[in-house]
Design a protein around this motif. Structure first.
Motif, short mmCIF file in Angstrom:
data_model
loop_
_atom_site.label_atom_id
_atom_site.label_comp_id
_atom_site.label_asym_id
_atom_site.label_seq_id
_atom_site.Cartn_x
_atom_site.Cartn_y
_atom_site.Cartn_z
N GLN A 113 3.87 1.79 0.13
CA GLN A 113 2.98 2.85 -0.39
C GLN A 113 3.44 4.10 -1.32
OE1 GLN A 113 3.87 5.23 3.10
NE2 GLN A 113 1.52 6.87 3.27
N GLY A 114 2.11 4.76 -1.56
CA GLY A 114 2.19 5.68 -2.87
C GLY A 114 1.25 5.64 -3.86
N ASP A 115 0.75 6.57 -4.67
CA ASP A 115 0.17 6.67 -5.39
C ASP A 115 0.51 6.70 -6.86
OD1 ASP A 115 -1.98 7.62 -3.58
OD2 ASP A 115 -1.03 9.45 -3.89
N PHE A 116 0.00 4.90 -7.47
CA PHE A 116 -0.16 4.59 -8.95
C PHE A 116 -0.80 5.11 -9.68
CE2 PHE A 116 2.38 2.13 -5.27
CZ PHE A 116 3.88 2.12 -6.45
N THR A 117 -0.25 5.01 -11.08
CA THR A 117 -1.24 5.06 -12.11
C THR A 117 -1.22 4.14 -12.82
OG1 THR A 117 -1.03 7.80 -12.14
CG2 THR A 117 -1.89 6.29 -14.25
N VAL A 118 -2.81 3.54 -13.78
CA VAL A 118 -2.86 1.97 -14.16
C VAL A 118 -3.47 2.48 -15.62
CG1 VAL A 118 -4.02 -0.27 -14.33
CG2 VAL A 118 -3.16 0.43 -12.08
N VAL A 119 -2.66 2.15 -16.64
CA VAL A 119 -2.16 2.08 -17.83
C VAL A 119 -3.46 1.02 -18.62
CG1 VAL A 119 -1.89 3.59 -19.97
CG2 VAL A 119 -1.14 4.18 -17.51
N THR A 120 -4.29 1.02 -19.42
CA THR A 120 -4.93 0.33 -20.46
C THR A 120 -5.83 0.36 -21.96
OG1 THR A 120 -5.97 -1.66 -20.26
CG2 THR A 120 -6.88 -0.30 -19.58
N ASN A 121 -5.26 -0.31 -22.43
CA ASN A 121 -5.99 0.23 -23.80
C ASN A 121 -4.87 1.33 -24.54
OD1 ASN A 121 -8.16 -1.16 -23.40
ND2 ASN A 121 -9.66 0.18 -23.32
N HIS A 122 -3.19 0.95 -23.99
CA HIS A 122 -2.55 2.14 -24.66
C HIS A 122 -2.71 3.55 -24.70
CE1 HIS A 122 -0.80 -1.94 -26.73
NE2 HIS A 122 -2.10 -2.13 -27.20
N GLY A 123 -3.14 3.44 -23.47
CA GLY A 123 -3.21 5.05 -22.70
C GLY A 123 -4.64 5.80 -23.05
N GLU A 124 -5.48 4.42 -23.36
CA GLU A 124 -6.99 5.41 -23.24
C GLU A 124 -7.59 5.26 -22.04
OE1 GLU A 124 -9.38 2.89 -26.45
OE2 GLU A 124 -7.65 3.37 -27.88
N MET A 125 -7.09 4.53 -21.55
CA MET A 125 -8.01 4.86 -19.95
C MET A 125 -6.87 4.14 -18.86
SD MET A 125 -11.42 1.52 -19.84
CE MET A 125 -10.53 0.37 -20.22
N THR A 126 -6.43 5.37 -18.43
CA THR A 126 -5.81 5.53 -16.74
C THR A 126 -6.78 5.72 -15.27
OG1 THR A 126 -5.92 8.54 -16.90
CG2 THR A 126 -4.13 6.49 -17.73
N GLU A 127 -6.09 5.39 -14.18
CA GLU A 127 -7.14 5.07 -12.94
C GLU A 127 -5.72 4.60 -12.43
OE1 GLU A 127 -10.28 5.28 -12.36
OE2 GLU A 127 -11.25 4.79 -13.81
N SER A 128 -6.31 5.74 -11.46
CA SER A 128 -5.33 5.55 -10.09
C SER A 128 -5.06 4.97 -8.84
CB SER A 128 -5.71 6.88 -9.18
OG SER A 128 -6.99 6.80 -8.34
N LEU A 129 -4.34 3.93 -8.20
CA LEU A 129 -3.98 3.19 -7.63
C LEU A 129 -3.43 3.57 -6.01
CD1 LEU A 129 -4.35 0.00 -6.72
CD2 LEU A 129 -2.47 -0.57 -8.17
N PRO A 130 -3.98 3.90 -5.32
CA PRO A 130 -3.39 4.93 -4.09
C PRO A 130 -3.18 3.40 -2.87
CG PRO A 130 -6.02 4.98 -3.90
CD PRO A 130 -5.81 4.26 -5.09
N VAL A 131 -2.33 3.02 -2.21
CA VAL A 131 -1.46 2.50 -1.19
C VAL A 131 -1.24 3.13 -0.33
CG1 VAL A 131 0.45 0.20 -1.38
CG2 VAL A 131 -0.66 1.14 -3.40
N LYS A 132 -1.55 2.77 0.90
CA LYS A 132 -1.65 2.94 1.73
C LYS A 132 -0.25 1.98 2.82
CE LYS A 132 -5.83 2.56 2.77
NZ LYS A 132 -6.94 2.71 4.53
N ARG A 133 -0.31 2.80 3.77
CA ARG A 133 0.80 2.31 4.62
C ARG A 133 0.25 1.54 5.44
NH1 ARG A 133 5.97 2.85 6.49
NH2 ARG A 133 6.49 4.56 5.11
N ALA A 134 0.04 0.01 6.05
CA ALA A 134 -0.10 -0.54 6.56
C ALA A 134 -0.43 -0.15 7.87
CB ALA A 134 0.27 -2.08 6.52
N SER A 135 -1.97 -0.54 9.05
CA SER A 135 -1.69 -0.43 10.06
C SER A 135 -1.92 -0.93 10.49
CB SER A 135 -3.52 0.78 10.85
OG SER A 135 -3.78 -0.45 10.13
N THR A 136 -1.03 -2.42 10.47
CA THR A 136 -1.27 -3.13 12.00
C THR A 136 0.06 -4.22 11.09
OG1 THR A 136 -2.47 -4.39 10.82
CG2 THR A 136 -3.17 -3.02 12.54
N THR A 137 1.00 -4.95 11.62
CA THR A 137 1.33 -6.14 11.02
C THR A 137 1.05 -7.06 10.02
OG1 THR A 137 1.66 -6.89 13.21
CG2 THR A 137 3.35 -5.28 12.74
#
Length: 250
Positions: A113-137
């Protein structure tokens, strides 16, 4: 010697006349690995900490002598940063002087769980990747229909529809409803599977048969968009579209 030079000159002229490029022959037989810049980075929304996270890169190769190779993924979990660089192999020979579209689905693995950042094109493009805690097993909140392929089509009125194709394995399986969520660049689609209780339906039986379902898509703006469709096997089908459907990748 003159005849060899003349033949090579004629060959080069013919390649150029037909829109070809003669690539230098110092490239190894297996191709040369090079970085390829992507025009679009898509990150589907809704991953939990028990999901296989994926991202999608979309772009163009310089000409027909380039073939897509696996991307290089560098994970920095301490700083919650994921660096992805798309690779291609450049081959020698005669190449058509035309760009070649590509779409790659890159599996990043399971993340906490957490907020990650994905980077590509040697830093030219970035987008956030949020990961939530699963609500079920279990691996997913819902059972999804088994989707094999997806096409996106534009109707005469300018609206888009998704055509889902898959295979049921029991005569009592059907799609209960489809949840569609628009996240600007990405559209998430969850086809919810319904299986009738076997005790109440004695005529149910194992049978593999194809199904198809058409689902309207929400209005989208100009530019490229990703349709991310969940499937029963834990994977997803990802379609990048702009105007008309141009790619379909698992």
């Amino acid at each position: 010697m003159k005849s060899v030079i003349f033949a090579g000159t004629v060959f080069t002229f013919l390649c150029l006349f037909h829109g070809g490029i003669a690539r230098a022959d110092e490239i190894p037989p297996g191709g040369r690995l090079v970085d390829v810049h992507s025009q679009s980075l898509f990150i589907p929304v809704g991953f939990d900490d028990n999901d296989e996270t994926v991202i999608v890169l979309d772009g163009f190769l310089p000409d027909t002598c380039f073939k897509v190779a696996p991307a290089i993924v560098t994970r920095d979990l301490e700083h919650k940063r994921i660096i992805v660089e798309q690779q291609a192999r450049e081959f020698s020979g005669v190449c058509l002087d035309m760009i070649v579209p590509f779409t790659t689905v890159i599996k990043l693995g399971v993340y906490p769980q957490g907020d990650f950042t994905v980077v590509t094109n040697h830093g030219e493009m970035t987008e956030s990747l949020p990961v939530k805690r699963a609500s079920t097993t279990s691996s997913d909140d819902h059972l999804y229909a088994p989707i094999d392929t997806v096409q996106v089509e534009e109707r005469e009125d300018g609206n888009f529809v998704a055509i889902l194709n898959g295979r049921f394995t029991n005569t009592c399986m059907n799609i209960d409803n489809v949840i569609v969520t628009n996240h600007e660049k990405t559209i998430e689609m969850m086809p919810i599977l319904r299986v009738k209780p076997l005790a109440d339906n004695p005529h149910c039986g194992m049978l593999v048969f194809d199904f198809q379902k058409e689902v309207p898509l929400p209005s989208v703006g100009t530019g490229s968009h990703l349709l991310h469709v969940r499937s029963l096997d834990g994977q997803s089908v990802n379609v990048v579209f702009r105007g008309r459907s141009i790619s379909n990748n698992r």
